[in-house]
Design a protein around this motif. Structure first.
Motif, PDB file in Angstrom:
ATOM      1  N   PRO A 291      20.103  -9.307  -0.762  1.00 59.03           N
ATOM      2  CA  PRO A 291      21.205  -8.809   0.074  1.00 59.03           C
ATOM      3  C   PRO A 291      21.634  -7.402  -0.360  1.00 59.03           C
ATOM      4  N   LEU A 292      20.928  -6.417   0.123  1.00 54.69           N
ATOM      5  CA  LEU A 292      21.106  -5.043  -0.334  1.00 54.69           C
ATOM      6  C   LEU A 292      22.258  -4.336   0.369  1.00 54.69           C
ATOM      7  N   ALA A 293      22.990  -3.536  -0.404  1.00 56.09           N
ATOM      8  CA  ALA A 293      23.963  -2.594   0.135  1.00 56.09           C
ATOM      9  C   ALA A 293      23.597  -1.219  -0.402  1.00 56.09           C
ATOM     10  N   ILE A 294      23.322  -0.296   0.489  1.00 58.26           N
ATOM     11  CA  ILE A 294      22.871   1.045   0.134  1.00 58.26           C
ATOM     12  C   ILE A 294      23.989   2.030   0.454  1.00 58.26           C
ATOM     13  N   HIS A 295      24.410   2.793  -0.539  1.00 56.74           N
ATOM     14  CA  HIS A 295      25.465   3.795  -0.369  1.00 56.74           C
ATOM     15  C   HIS A 295      24.865   5.179  -0.582  1.00 56.74           C
ATOM     16  N   ALA A 296      25.256   6.123   0.250  1.00 55.45           N
ATOM     17  CA  ALA A 296      24.723   7.476   0.107  1.00 55.45           C
ATOM     18  C   ALA A 296      25.763   8.503   0.523  1.00 55.45           C
ATOM     19  N   VAL A 297      25.765   9.620  -0.193  1.00 56.57           N
ATOM     20  CA  VAL A 297      26.639  10.744   0.133  1.00 56.57           C
ATOM     21  C   VAL A 297      25.761  11.971   0.341  1.00 56.57           C
ATOM     22  N   SER A 298      25.905  12.592   1.497  1.00 56.01           N
ATOM     23  CA  SER A 298      25.106  13.757   1.866  1.00 56.01           C
ATOM     24  C   SER A 298      25.999  14.975   2.038  1.00 56.01           C
ATOM     25  N   GLY A 299      25.382  16.142   2.004  1.00 57.29           N
ATOM     26  CA  GLY A 299      26.073  17.352   2.406  1.00 57.29           C
ATOM     27  C   GLY A 299      26.333  17.326   3.903  1.00 57.29           C
ATOM     28  N   TYR A 300      27.309  18.103   4.343  1.00 52.52           N
ATOM     29  CA  TYR A 300      27.712  18.058   5.752  1.00 52.52           C
ATOM     30  C   TYR A 300      26.640  18.558   6.710  1.00 52.52           C
ATOM     31  N   SER A 301      25.627  19.277   6.214  1.00 51.15           N
ATOM     32  CA  SER A 301      24.563  19.761   7.101  1.00 51.15           C
ATOM     33  C   SER A 301      23.768  18.618   7.706  1.00 51.15           C
ATOM     34  N   GLY A 302      23.871  17.417   7.119  1.00 45.74           N
ATOM     35  CA  GLY A 302      23.174  16.268   7.685  1.00 45.74           C
ATOM     36  C   GLY A 302      23.650  15.916   9.080  1.00 45.74           C
ATOM     37  N   GLY A 303      24.824  16.385   9.447  1.00 47.74           N
ATOM     38  CA  GLY A 303      25.361  16.118  10.778  1.00 47.74           C
ATOM     39  C   GLY A 303      24.943  17.128  11.819  1.00 47.74           C
ATOM     40  N   GLY A 304      24.093  18.087  11.442  1.00 44.00           N
ATOM     41  CA  GLY A 304      23.598  19.055  12.407  1.00 44.00           C
ATOM     42  C   GLY A 304      24.527  20.247  12.597  1.00 44.00           C
ATOM     43  N   ARG A 305      24.210  21.036  13.620  1.00 38.75           N
ATOM     44  CA  ARG A 305      24.899  22.315  13.824  1.00 38.75           C
ATOM     45  C   ARG A 305      26.390  22.139  14.074  1.00 38.75           C
ATOM     46  N   ALA A 306      26.768  21.092  14.802  1.00 40.87           N
ATOM     47  CA  ALA A 306      28.189  20.902  15.117  1.00 40.87           C
ATOM     48  C   ALA A 306      28.998  20.665  13.846  1.00 40.87           C
ATOM     49  N   GLN A 307      28.442  19.881  12.930  1.00 43.01           N
ATOM     50  CA  GLN A 307      29.165  19.591  11.697  1.00 43.01           C
ATOM     51  C   GLN A 307      29.168  20.796  10.763  1.00 43.01           C
ATOM     52  N   VAL A 308      28.071  21.563  10.763  1.00 41.07           N
ATOM     53  CA  VAL A 308      28.048  22.792   9.975  1.00 41.07           C
ATOM     54  C   VAL A 308      29.135  23.739  10.470  1.00 41.07           C
ATOM     55  N   GLU A 309      29.293  23.846  11.767  1.00 34.26           N
ATOM     56  CA  GLU A 309      30.337  24.699  12.329  1.00 34.26           C
ATOM     57  C   GLU A 309      31.724  24.217  11.916  1.00 34.26           C
ATOM     58  N   GLN A 310      31.897  22.904  11.849  1.00 36.55           N
ATOM     59  CA  GLN A 310      33.187  22.352  11.455  1.00 36.55           C
ATOM     60  C   GLN A 310      33.568  22.784  10.041  1.00 36.55           C
ATOM     61  N   TYR A 311      32.579  22.876   9.167  1.00 38.48           N
ATOM     62  CA  TYR A 311      32.855  23.221   7.770  1.00 38.48           C
ATOM     63  C   TYR A 311      32.717  24.709   7.470  1.00 38.48           C
ATOM     64  N   GLU A 312      32.034  25.438   8.338  1.00 36.12           N
ATOM     65  CA  GLU A 312      31.800  26.852   8.058  1.00 36.12           C
ATOM     66  C   GLU A 312      32.392  27.774   9.112  1.00 36.12           C
ATOM     67  N   GLY A 313      32.946  27.199  10.181  1.00 41.84           N
ATOM     68  CA  GLY A 313      33.519  27.994  11.255  1.00 41.84           C
ATOM     69  C   GLY A 313      34.968  28.362  10.999  1.00 41.84           C
ATOM     70  N   GLU A 314      35.638  28.803  12.059  1.00 43.07           N
ATOM     71  CA  GLU A 314      36.996  29.327  11.916  1.00 43.07           C
ATOM     72  C   GLU A 314      38.014  28.256  11.533  1.00 43.07           C
ATOM     73  N   HIS A 315      37.688  26.977  11.762  1.00 43.87           N
ATOM     74  CA  HIS A 315      38.617  25.894  11.417  1.00 43.87           C
ATOM     75  C   HIS A 315      38.192  25.140  10.159  1.00 43.87           C
ATOM     76  N   ALA A 316      37.396  25.798   9.315  1.00 46.81           N
ATOM     77  CA  ALA A 316      36.853  25.143   8.126  1.00 46.81           C
ATOM     78  C   ALA A 316      37.945  24.635   7.187  1.00 46.81           C
TER      79      ALA A 316
END
Length: 310
Positions: A141-166
């Protein structure tokens, strides 16, 4: 006309496509086919490019990747799909070269290669050798936990963290709480599991990198399973691997924390086994770049196998 293989990246302006382009730029063993900006969404021109190429890399959303494959009418065109559209399709070769001894040669001769997902890369790298070695039951009964950088969410998420509303971006987010993420079927199939694992993904306020962890309890493992036997099985499986390294017992004993960014901008991955035999608790860990070994780096590794053989 040059005899160098012609490579076309469909979706070369997305996060993965841009990184693949960067990794291939300046190489003397291939030619890159690039469409002008005005033609990138022109279906006819994309179809021409795909069918002209020796190898086409699809850096597209799932539905668009399926549509791109449907455009292929040249039987000699080879495809690497970076989307999740074909990762459990038996007609496609799974593009994780270190998965088994014969996987590089299978990739090298394949017409259709599906790039692994970033999170599944870490989970499969840890679990498949241990399941095959009989140290982790396939129905655990496996539970897998992972933490990624925000770039994993694609361009929209990169903009959220690097754009004008970062400044308003959350420092840490856990998502997929309905436990219907698209990655568990891929993890289950290629790790050799008989039960779907629970997968809990998160991302933090750093651009790229992943730490993935899987906790195990000795009471649910075979009697011969121990921290050292788990580590030794991984070490044996990846002996000689160029891009996957396993922490030695000494390194594990002195490691107190894991930095998800340590392999950024590379195609490398480090695996480790931590925990306590006395307590009967073990922790499997994988650290790698979600945009490297988890995406563009893996795609280029597969491309090189397809171009030059195993």
């Amino acid at each position: 006309m040059s005899n160098l293989p012609l490579i076309f990246i469909d979706g070369d302006q997305g996060t993965t496509g841009l990184q693949i382009n960067e990794r291939l730029r300046g190489r003397s063993d291939l030619r890159l086919l690039t469409l002008p900006a005005a033609e990138r969404k022109d279906v006819r021109r994309r179809a021409e490019a795909i069918n002209t190429a020796d190898i086409a890399l699809l850096c597209l959303p799932d539905a668009a990747a399926r549509e791109a494959v449907a455009l292929v009418d040249n039987p000699k065109v080879r495809i690497i799909d970076a989307s999740s559209a074909h990762r459990t399709d038996p007609g496609w070769t799974y593009g994780f070269p270190e998965m088994s001894p014969d996987q590089p040669s299978r990739i090298a001769t394949a017409l259709r290669v599906t790039n692994p997902g970033c999170y599944p890369t870490g989970a499969i790298a840890l679990l498949r050798p241990l399941v095959q070695a009989g140290l982790v039951p396939p129905d655990y009964p496996l539970a897998i936990h992972a933490v990624s950088g925000y770039s994993g969410g694609g361009r929209a998420q990169v903009e959220q963290y690097e754009g004008e509303h970062a400044a308003n971006a959350a420092p840490f987010v856990t998502y997929g709480l309905g436990l219907q993420h698209k990655h568990p079927p891929e993890m289950q199939l290629h790790a050799g599991l008989t039960q779907r694992p629970v997968f809990v993904p998160s991302y933090g306020a750093f651009r790229q990198g992943i730490v993935l962890t899987i906790a195990l309890q000795a009471r649910l493992l075979p009697a011969h399973a121990s921290k050292e036997s788990l580590r030794a099985a991984l070490e044996s499986h990846y002996a000689g691997a160029r891009h996957v390294k396993v922490l030695t017992a000494g390194q594990s004993a002195t490691t107190e924390r894991l930095d998800p960014t340590v392999h950024n901008n590379s195609n490398d991955m480090t695996l480790g086994v931590f925990g306590s035999d006395q307590e009967g608790h073990f922790l499997l860990c994988a650290v790698f770049d979600n945009l490297g070994k988890g995406a563009s780096g893996a795609a280029v590794q597969n491309l090189d196998l397809m171009l030059h053989g195993a």
